[in-house]
Write a protein that holds these residues in place. Structure first.
Motif, short mmCIF file in Angstrom:
data_model
loop_
_atom_site.label_atom_id
_atom_site.label_comp_id
_atom_site.label_asym_id
_atom_site.label_seq_id
_atom_site.Cartn_x
_atom_site.Cartn_y
_atom_site.Cartn_z
N LEU A 111 0.83 -1.20 0.00
CA LEU A 111 0.00 0.00 0.00
C LEU A 111 0.87 1.25 0.00
CD1 LEU A 111 -2.56 -0.98 2.81
CD2 LEU A 111 -2.77 -1.36 0.34
N LEU A 112 0.53 2.18 -0.88
CA LEU A 112 1.11 3.51 -0.81
C LEU A 112 0.25 4.31 0.17
CD1 LEU A 112 2.58 5.77 -3.44
CD2 LEU A 112 0.70 6.67 -2.11
N VAL A 113 0.87 4.94 1.13
CA VAL A 113 0.15 5.76 2.09
C VAL A 113 0.43 7.22 1.75
CG1 VAL A 113 -0.25 6.30 4.53
CG2 VAL A 113 0.38 3.96 3.85
N GLU A 114 -0.59 7.89 1.28
CA GLU A 114 -0.51 9.30 0.92
C GLU A 114 -0.76 10.13 2.17
OE1 GLU A 114 0.32 12.38 -0.32
OE2 GLU A 114 -0.11 11.38 -2.23
N CYS A 115 0.15 11.04 2.47
CA CYS A 115 0.01 11.88 3.66
C CYS A 115 -0.17 13.35 3.33
CB CYS A 115 1.24 11.70 4.56
SG CYS A 115 1.48 10.01 5.16
N ASP A 116 -0.09 13.73 2.05
CA ASP A 116 -0.16 15.14 1.66
C ASP A 116 -0.80 15.30 0.29
OD1 ASP A 116 0.26 17.87 2.12
OD2 ASP A 116 2.25 17.84 1.20
N GLY A 117 -1.88 14.58 0.06
CA GLY A 117 -2.50 14.61 -1.25
C GLY A 117 -3.56 15.67 -1.37
N PRO A 118 -4.25 15.63 -2.50
CA PRO A 118 -4.01 14.72 -3.62
C PRO A 118 -2.77 15.11 -4.42
CG PRO A 118 -5.90 16.13 -4.08
CD PRO A 118 -5.43 16.47 -2.69
N ARG A 119 -2.08 14.11 -4.91
CA ARG A 119 -0.84 14.33 -5.66
C ARG A 119 -0.62 13.18 -6.65
NH1 ARG A 119 2.82 18.23 -3.42
NH2 ARG A 119 2.19 18.84 -1.34
N SER A 120 0.35 13.40 -7.51
CA SER A 120 0.87 12.34 -8.36
C SER A 120 2.19 11.90 -7.75
CB SER A 120 1.07 12.83 -9.79
OG SER A 120 1.55 11.79 -10.59
N ARG A 121 2.30 10.63 -7.43
CA ARG A 121 3.49 10.09 -6.76
C ARG A 121 4.26 9.17 -7.69
NH1 ARG A 121 4.48 13.14 -2.34
NH2 ARG A 121 2.65 13.31 -1.01
N GLU A 122 5.54 9.02 -7.42
CA GLU A 122 6.37 8.12 -8.21
C GLU A 122 6.96 7.05 -7.30
OE1 GLU A 122 10.38 9.13 -10.14
OE2 GLU A 122 8.90 9.43 -11.74
N VAL A 123 6.81 5.80 -7.70
CA VAL A 123 7.35 4.67 -6.98
C VAL A 123 8.39 4.00 -7.86
CG1 VAL A 123 6.84 2.44 -5.90
CG2 VAL A 123 5.21 4.33 -5.69
N ALA A 124 9.61 3.87 -7.36
CA ALA A 124 10.67 3.17 -8.07
C ALA A 124 10.67 1.71 -7.62
CB ALA A 124 12.03 3.81 -7.78
N VAL A 125 10.72 0.80 -8.59
CA VAL A 125 10.70 -0.64 -8.31
C VAL A 125 11.95 -1.26 -8.92
CG1 VAL A 125 9.46 -2.81 -8.62
CG2 VAL A 125 8.17 -0.67 -8.35
N ALA A 126 12.72 -1.96 -8.08
CA ALA A 126 13.94 -2.63 -8.54
C ALA A 126 13.99 -4.04 -8.00
CB ALA A 126 15.17 -1.85 -8.10
N VAL A 127 14.53 -4.97 -8.80
CA VAL A 127 14.72 -6.34 -8.36
C VAL A 127 16.20 -6.64 -8.43
CG1 VAL A 127 14.21 -8.78 -8.79
CG2 VAL A 127 12.43 -7.03 -9.16
N THR A 128 16.74 -7.12 -7.30
CA THR A 128 18.17 -7.50 -7.25
C THR A 128 18.26 -8.96 -6.84
OG1 THR A 128 18.30 -6.71 -4.96
CG2 THR A 128 18.97 -5.19 -6.69
N ASP A 129 19.31 -9.61 -7.33
CA ASP A 129 19.47 -11.02 -6.95
C ASP A 129 20.53 -11.18 -5.91
OD1 ASP A 129 21.66 -10.46 -8.52
OD2 ASP A 129 21.24 -11.96 -10.03
#
Length: 129
Positions: A111-129
């Motif tokens: 879950l993304l928890v927005e604390c100062d919206g409404p806004r457009s947020r960016e989530v970076a997703v990375a997979v490492t082995d």
């Protein structure tokens, strides 16, 4: 490899389920750890059950924990409460990945928890082995 997801929020304090979008960013057959990181100081990510009552409880808990007013940072942009709420939760989650699948438990969601919206947020997703 890092993929960036855009997430729009509709309220000042709310939660948005981003599980499916994070899972879609995991390469097929990948093994390792998926890290999702929200690139903002007034939003957070948590692993929790995606149930409407609980999501409301999270929002209520944060509102009760941190008062809306009375903080030094408010003199700059009137959102110190949002920074403090996000600080309690943190900007990232890490989830094991096996054969391209997130190893979340039965009731776990991201879950993304927005604390100062409404806004457009960016989530970076990375997979490492």
């Amino acid at each position: 490899m890092t993929e960036r997801l855009s997430v729009d929020t509709g309220e000042r304090l709310t939660t948005v389920d981003v599980t499916d979008r994070v899972a879609a960013a995991v390469p097929d057959g990948a093994n390792g750890v998926c890290t999702a990181f929200v690139r903002h100081t007034t939003a957070a990510l948590v692993v929790q059950e995606n149930e409407s009552g609980l999501r409301g409880d999270i929002e209520g808990f944060l509102a009760d924990l941190v008062p809306d007013e009375g903080h030094a940072h408010d003199r700059i942009d009137d959102n110190a409460d949002s920074h403090l709420r996000a600080t309690v939760l943190g900007p990232d989650v890490s989830v094991p990945v096996t054969d391209g699948d997130l190893e979340l438990g039965t009731w776990q969601s991201i879950l993304l928890v927005e604390c100062d919206g409404p806004r457009s947020r960016e989530v970076a997703v990375a997979v490492t082995d």
